[in-house]
Motif scaffolding. Structure first.
Motif, PDB file in Angstrom:
ATOM      1  N   VAL A 113      -4.005  88.171-125.554  1.00  0.00           N
ATOM      2  CA  VAL A 113      -2.569  87.590-125.545  1.00  0.00           C
ATOM      3  C   VAL A 113      -2.340  86.657-126.568  1.00  0.00           C
ATOM      4  O   VAL A 113      -3.240  85.689-126.984  1.00  0.00           O
ATOM      5  CB  VAL A 113      -2.119  87.242-124.107  1.00  0.00           C
ATOM      6  N   SER A 114      -1.166  86.346-126.976  1.00  0.00           N
ATOM      7  CA  SER A 114      -0.765  85.277-127.884  1.00  0.00           C
ATOM      8  C   SER A 114       0.646  85.044-127.681  1.00  0.00           C
ATOM      9  O   SER A 114       1.476  85.851-127.098  1.00  0.00           O
ATOM     10  CB  SER A 114      -1.098  85.538-129.313  1.00  0.00           C
ATOM     11  N   LEU A 115       1.109  83.854-128.383  1.00  0.00           N
ATOM     12  CA  LEU A 115       2.472  83.360-128.436  1.00  0.00           C
ATOM     13  C   LEU A 115       2.681  82.964-129.593  1.00  0.00           C
ATOM     14  O   LEU A 115       2.102  82.261-130.449  1.00  0.00           O
ATOM     15  CB  LEU A 115       2.521  81.883-127.438  1.00  0.00           C
ATOM     16  N   THR A 116       3.991  83.220-130.097  1.00  0.00           N
ATOM     17  CA  THR A 116       4.391  82.996-131.315  1.00  0.00           C
ATOM     18  C   THR A 116       5.721  82.078-131.125  1.00  0.00           C
ATOM     19  O   THR A 116       6.774  82.807-130.646  1.00  0.00           O
ATOM     20  CB  THR A 116       4.818  84.174-132.272  1.00  0.00           C
ATOM     21  N   THR A 117       5.963  81.113-131.739  1.00  0.00           N
ATOM     22  CA  THR A 117       7.138  80.420-131.629  1.00  0.00           C
ATOM     23  C   THR A 117       7.856  80.495-132.873  1.00  0.00           C
ATOM     24  O   THR A 117       7.427  80.619-133.873  1.00  0.00           O
ATOM     25  CB  THR A 117       6.784  78.996-131.471  1.00  0.00           C
ATOM     26  N   HIS A 118       9.227  80.757-132.720  1.00  0.00           N
ATOM     27  CA  HIS A 118      10.016  80.790-134.016  1.00  0.00           C
ATOM     28  C   HIS A 118      10.923  79.468-134.191  1.00  0.00           C
ATOM     29  O   HIS A 118      11.971  79.283-133.857  1.00  0.00           O
ATOM     30  CB  HIS A 118      11.010  81.904-133.883  1.00  0.00           C
ATOM     31  N   GLU A 119      10.223  78.639-134.844  1.00  0.00           N
ATOM     32  CA  GLU A 119      10.766  77.244-135.194  1.00  0.00           C
ATOM     33  C   GLU A 119      11.867  77.134-136.117  1.00  0.00           C
ATOM     34  O   GLU A 119      12.660  76.371-136.260  1.00  0.00           O
ATOM     35  CB  GLU A 119       9.563  76.352-135.429  1.00  0.00           C
ATOM     36  N   ASP A 120      11.772  78.119-136.801  1.00  0.00           N
ATOM     37  CA  ASP A 120      12.620  78.387-138.147  1.00  0.00           C
ATOM     38  C   ASP A 120      13.817  79.091-137.658  1.00  0.00           C
ATOM     39  O   ASP A 120      14.788  79.722-138.521  1.00  0.00           O
ATOM     40  CB  ASP A 120      12.100  79.143-139.402  1.00  0.00           C
ATOM     41  N   ARG A 121      14.224  79.430-136.542  1.00  0.00           N
ATOM     42  CA  ARG A 121      15.258  80.334-136.038  1.00  0.00           C
ATOM     43  C   ARG A 121      16.428  79.483-135.326  1.00  0.00           C
ATOM     44  O   ARG A 121      15.950  78.288-134.834  1.00  0.00           O
ATOM     45  CB  ARG A 121      15.046  81.568-135.223  1.00  0.00           C
ATOM     46  N   ALA A 122      17.710  79.789-135.401  1.00  0.00           N
ATOM     47  CA  ALA A 122      18.781  79.288-134.593  1.00  0.00           C
ATOM     48  C   ALA A 122      19.241  80.254-133.759  1.00  0.00           C
ATOM     49  O   ALA A 122      18.997  81.555-133.935  1.00  0.00           O
ATOM     50  CB  ALA A 122      19.906  78.811-135.548  1.00  0.00           C
ATOM     51  N   LEU A 123      19.892  79.854-132.511  1.00  0.00           N
ATOM     52  CA  LEU A 123      20.356  80.728-131.565  1.00  0.00           C
ATOM     53  C   LEU A 123      21.621  80.792-131.360  1.00  0.00           C
ATOM     54  O   LEU A 123      22.285  79.487-131.148  1.00  0.00           O
ATOM     55  CB  LEU A 123      19.652  80.579-130.075  1.00  0.00           C
TER      56      LEU A 123
ATOM     57  N   ASN B 241       1.957  78.508-121.752  1.00  0.00           N
ATOM     58  CA  ASN B 241       0.633  78.316-122.474  1.00  0.00           C
ATOM     59  C   ASN B 241      -0.493  78.145-121.558  1.00  0.00           C
ATOM     60  O   ASN B 241      -1.633  78.916-121.745  1.00  0.00           O
ATOM     61  CB  ASN B 241       0.486  77.081-123.532  1.00  0.00           C
ATOM     62  N   ALA B 242      -0.280  77.379-120.375  1.00  0.00           N
ATOM     63  CA  ALA B 242      -1.393  77.557-119.372  1.00  0.00           C
ATOM     64  C   ALA B 242      -1.608  78.860-118.897  1.00  0.00           C
ATOM     65  O   ALA B 242      -2.900  78.999-118.749  1.00  0.00           O
ATOM     66  CB  ALA B 242      -0.805  76.614-118.050  1.00  0.00           C
ATOM     67  N   HIS B 243      -0.670  79.521-118.753  1.00  0.00           N
ATOM     68  CA  HIS B 243      -1.115  81.159-118.094  1.00  0.00           C
ATOM     69  C   HIS B 243      -1.693  81.682-119.523  1.00  0.00           C
ATOM     70  O   HIS B 243      -2.582  82.646-119.167  1.00  0.00           O
ATOM     71  CB  HIS B 243       0.125  81.735-117.883  1.00  0.00           C
ATOM     72  N   LEU B 244      -1.447  81.570-120.503  1.00  0.00           N
ATOM     73  CA  LEU B 244      -2.159  82.289-121.946  1.00  0.00           C
ATOM     74  C   LEU B 244      -3.547  81.915-121.679  1.00  0.00           C
ATOM     75  O   LEU B 244      -4.488  82.854-121.998  1.00  0.00           O
ATOM     76  CB  LEU B 244      -1.185  81.858-123.094  1.00  0.00           C
ATOM     77  N   SER B 245      -3.866  80.656-121.528  1.00  0.00           N
ATOM     78  CA  SER B 245      -5.343  80.103-121.570  1.00  0.00           C
ATOM     79  C   SER B 245      -5.949  80.927-120.496  1.00  0.00           C
ATOM     80  O   SER B 245      -7.155  81.364-120.725  1.00  0.00           O
ATOM     81  CB  SER B 245      -5.117  78.796-121.355  1.00  0.00           C
ATOM     82  N   GLU B 246      -5.502  81.197-119.342  1.00  0.00           N
ATOM     83  CA  GLU B 246      -5.903  81.799-118.208  1.00  0.00           C
ATOM     84  C   GLU B 246      -6.326  83.299-118.446  1.00  0.00           C
ATOM     85  O   GLU B 246      -7.245  83.875-118.160  1.00  0.00           O
ATOM     86  CB  GLU B 246      -5.161  81.601-116.875  1.00  0.00           C
ATOM     87  N   TRP B 247      -5.188  83.781-119.031  1.00  0.00           N
ATOM     88  CA  TRP B 247      -5.433  85.255-119.519  1.00  0.00           C
ATOM     89  C   TRP B 247      -6.357  85.302-120.388  1.00  0.00           C
ATOM     90  O   TRP B 247      -7.397  86.410-120.400  1.00  0.00           O
ATOM     91  CB  TRP B 247      -4.192  86.044-119.866  1.00  0.00           C
ATOM     92  N   LYS B 248      -6.302  84.744-121.454  1.00  0.00           N
ATOM     93  CA  LYS B 248      -7.468  84.719-122.518  1.00  0.00           C
ATOM     94  C   LYS B 248      -8.842  84.524-121.928  1.00  0.00           C
ATOM     95  O   LYS B 248      -9.767  85.317-122.609  1.00  0.00           O
ATOM     96  CB  LYS B 248      -7.145  83.667-123.612  1.00  0.00           C
ATOM     97  N   ALA B 249      -9.203  83.548-121.030  1.00  0.00           N
ATOM     98  CA  ALA B 249     -10.183  83.440-120.463  1.00  0.00           C
ATOM     99  C   ALA B 249     -10.635  84.521-119.737  1.00  0.00           C
ATOM    100  O   ALA B 249     -12.051  84.683-119.470  1.00  0.00           O
ATOM    101  CB  ALA B 249     -10.321  82.059-119.556  1.00  0.00           C
TER     102      ALA B 249
END
Length: 109
Positions: free
Chosen positions: A44-54, A31-39
């Motif tokens: 860029v964006s990040l999607t977390t898949h909280e509803d998945r199992a691995l 997320n720190a790098h995403l903030s830099e890239w957005k700035a």
């Protein structure tokens, strides 16, 4: 970042699987790098898949075992290849990877 699998999905997306024990630290770093890239004007964006199992299927019979559950030809998947395929009707992210020294797959459902 430690023990993370990164796979190119297409020309614009990558798929990260972070180690559960390092999740918070790794997401903070990403997320720190995403903030830099957005700035700097990048889209860029990040999607977390909280509803998945691995699940990991590893070992000499991994491909033969998983092949019984999917319609795709696993012999055409090379190491680190990513695809989306249903397993028994459930959308699944499948990556060919092996961290045990054997061939295998990580399945996110």
């Amino acid at each position: 970042i430690d023990d993370t699998v990164i796979t190119k999905i297409d020309g614009e997306r990558v798929y990260f699987v972070v180690n559960a024990g390092n999740r918070e630290k790794d997401l903070k770093h990403i997320n720190a790098h995403l903030s830099e890239w957005k700035a700097s004007g990048k889209d860029v964006s990040l999607t977390t898949h909280e509803d998945r199992a691995l699940l990991a299927v590893q070992g000499p019979e991994a491909a033969n075992t998983l092949q019984k559950l999917v319609d795709i030809d696993l012999s055409k998947m090379y190491f680190s290849h990513f695809t989306v395929s249903p397993i028994k009707g459930i959308e699944s992210f499948i990556t060919r990877t092996g961290y045990t020294g054997e061939d295998g797959f990580e399945i996110s459902i």
